[in-house]
Design an enzyme around this catalytic site. Structure first.
Site, PDB file in Angstrom:
ATOM      1  N   VAL A   1      35.259  38.543  45.439  1.00  0.00           N
ATOM      2  CA  VAL A   1      34.629  37.336  45.088  1.00  0.00           C
ATOM      3  C   VAL A   1      34.391  36.913  44.226  1.00  0.00           C
ATOM      4  CG1 VAL A   1      32.214  36.127  45.847  1.00  0.00           C
ATOM      5  CG2 VAL A   1      33.000  38.157  46.953  1.00  0.00           C
ATOM      6  N   CYS A   2      35.069  35.592  44.000  1.00  0.00           N
ATOM      7  CA  CYS A   2      35.072  34.277  42.746  1.00  0.00           C
ATOM      8  C   CYS A   2      35.538  35.125  41.991  1.00  0.00           C
ATOM      9  CB  CYS A   2      33.582  34.232  42.923  1.00  0.00           C
ATOM     10  SG  CYS A   2      33.697  33.351  41.486  1.00  0.00           S
ATOM     11  N   SER A   3      35.690  35.508  41.023  1.00  0.00           N
ATOM     12  CA  SER A   3      35.970  35.812  39.603  1.00  0.00           C
ATOM     13  C   SER A   3      36.063  37.385  39.647  1.00  0.00           C
ATOM     14  CB  SER A   3      35.948  35.367  37.943  1.00  0.00           C
ATOM     15  OG  SER A   3      34.349  35.323  38.500  1.00  0.00           O
TER      16      SER A   3
END
Length: 338
Positions: A103-105
């Site tokens: 998720v995300c970074s």
């Protein structure tokens, strides 16, 4: 059951919604066992100060036996990827997992672990250039909300993790269950398969000046209006040439391309929200003819409007409450999503 075991990886200064959002989706589906692992067992402080208890540290948890590995993101990811023990554990867990997600970074931790070589991935738009620069071995595409490349799934920032989790639930348990989870949590159901599932208003750049903001507002207020450069320039109070230059600089796309994107999104919503004929949707959303809409959908989404409607609109009856954890709202309409 190993296939239904989801292990979340967290670290100091992680983004709490990257964990709690997907965790709630899996919990609501009622078929999963969720664990949290961190560099050390015990309380882990998120970037917003929320404390989460990690039941396991990497030193005391066998990396085997994971069905789905989910690596969250957050501002602490740059320090976390310098933790050799954590990166090694992620690499070992990913090697044996049925599927791997970020998720995300969190994608940076998967990249550091060597999981993403040669794969197409996505991440938060603010990290796109950094990811491409630091990891030329991966193919970065920050247009979609989530990307599936084989058994590896990656998502954009923060709340996109819930879209990703819904897609994973759908992959396991089917469209009806995923739709009912989305309905209960008051979410839009995001489907896998490489479709461009994103909101222009949320995921595009935001206008920096009032003239461009006026043009953008006019486009979103009525996607089906003419919106040629002269009309948009009138909204902005600028000359057509001046607006063309400023709009492209601020929004990252020329006005015509931005208008088309907004119109496509409007047509996507219309196709999934009701039974209006494709021809009528085409006219209302500014495409003039169904054939123009069809060509645009094929170019942008790789699918015809009628096929898009068939794939992405749920017509299933709601499941019985026992299929999910916890009670549904007293009124079914209270939990219904688009």
């Amino acid at each position: 059951m190993t296939d239904r075991r989801v292990v979340f990886v967290v670290f100091d200064d992680f983004q709490p919604l990257d964990l709690t959002g997907p965790h709630e989706v899996f919990h609501s589906a009622g078929e999963y066992a969720c664990d949290v692992v961190a560099p050390r067992a015990g309380p882990v402080r998120s970037a917003s100060g929320l404390l989460v208890h990690a039941g396991h540290g990497v030193a005391d948890l066998d990396p085997g036996g994971t069905g789905t590995l989910v690596v969250v993101g957050g501002q602490g990811v740059d320090r976390a990827r310098e933790d050799a023990d954590l990166v090694a554990w992620i690499a070992a867990a990913a090697a044996g997992a049925r599927r791997v997600a970020s998720v995300c970074s969190g994608v940076f931790l998967l990249a550091a672990a060597g999981v993403l070589d040669g794969r197409r991935v996505t991440t938060h738009w603010a990290r796109e250039k950094q990811l491409a620069r630091e990891h030329p071995e991966v193919r970065v595409d920050c247009d979609p909300i989530f990307v599936r490349d084989g058994r590896v799934w990656t998502s954009a920032g923060v709340t996109a993790g819930m879209d990703l989790a819904l897609a994973l639930v759908e992959d396991d348990l089917g469209r009806d269950v995923a739709h009912e989870v989305a309905r209960r949590l008051v979410l839009f159901l995001r489907r896998p398969g490489g479709q461009s599932q994103f909101s222009v208003a949320l995921w595009s750049r935001q206008p920096a000046t009032d003239p461009v903001r006026a043009a953008v507002t006019a486009i979103h207020a009525d996607p089906g209006a003419r919106h040629d450069i002269a009309g948009l320039a009138a909204h902005a109070g600028l000359s057509p040439r001046h607006l063309q230059r400023r709009f492209t600089a601020e929004m990252g796309a020329p006005p015509a391309a931005y208008v088309e994107r907004v119109r496509v999104e409007a047509a996507q919503r219309a196709l999934t929200d009701g039974d209006e004929p494709v021809e009528a949707i085409a006219r209302r959303c500014g495409f003039a003819t169904a054939e123009t809409l069809r060509r645009t959908f094929h170019r942008r989404l790789g699918v015809a409007p009628s096929d898009y409607r068939a794939r992405f609109r749920s017509t299933a009856e709601p499941l019985e409450p026992p299929a999910l954890r916890g009670p549904l709202p007293e009124s079914a309409e209270e939990g219904r999503t688009a």
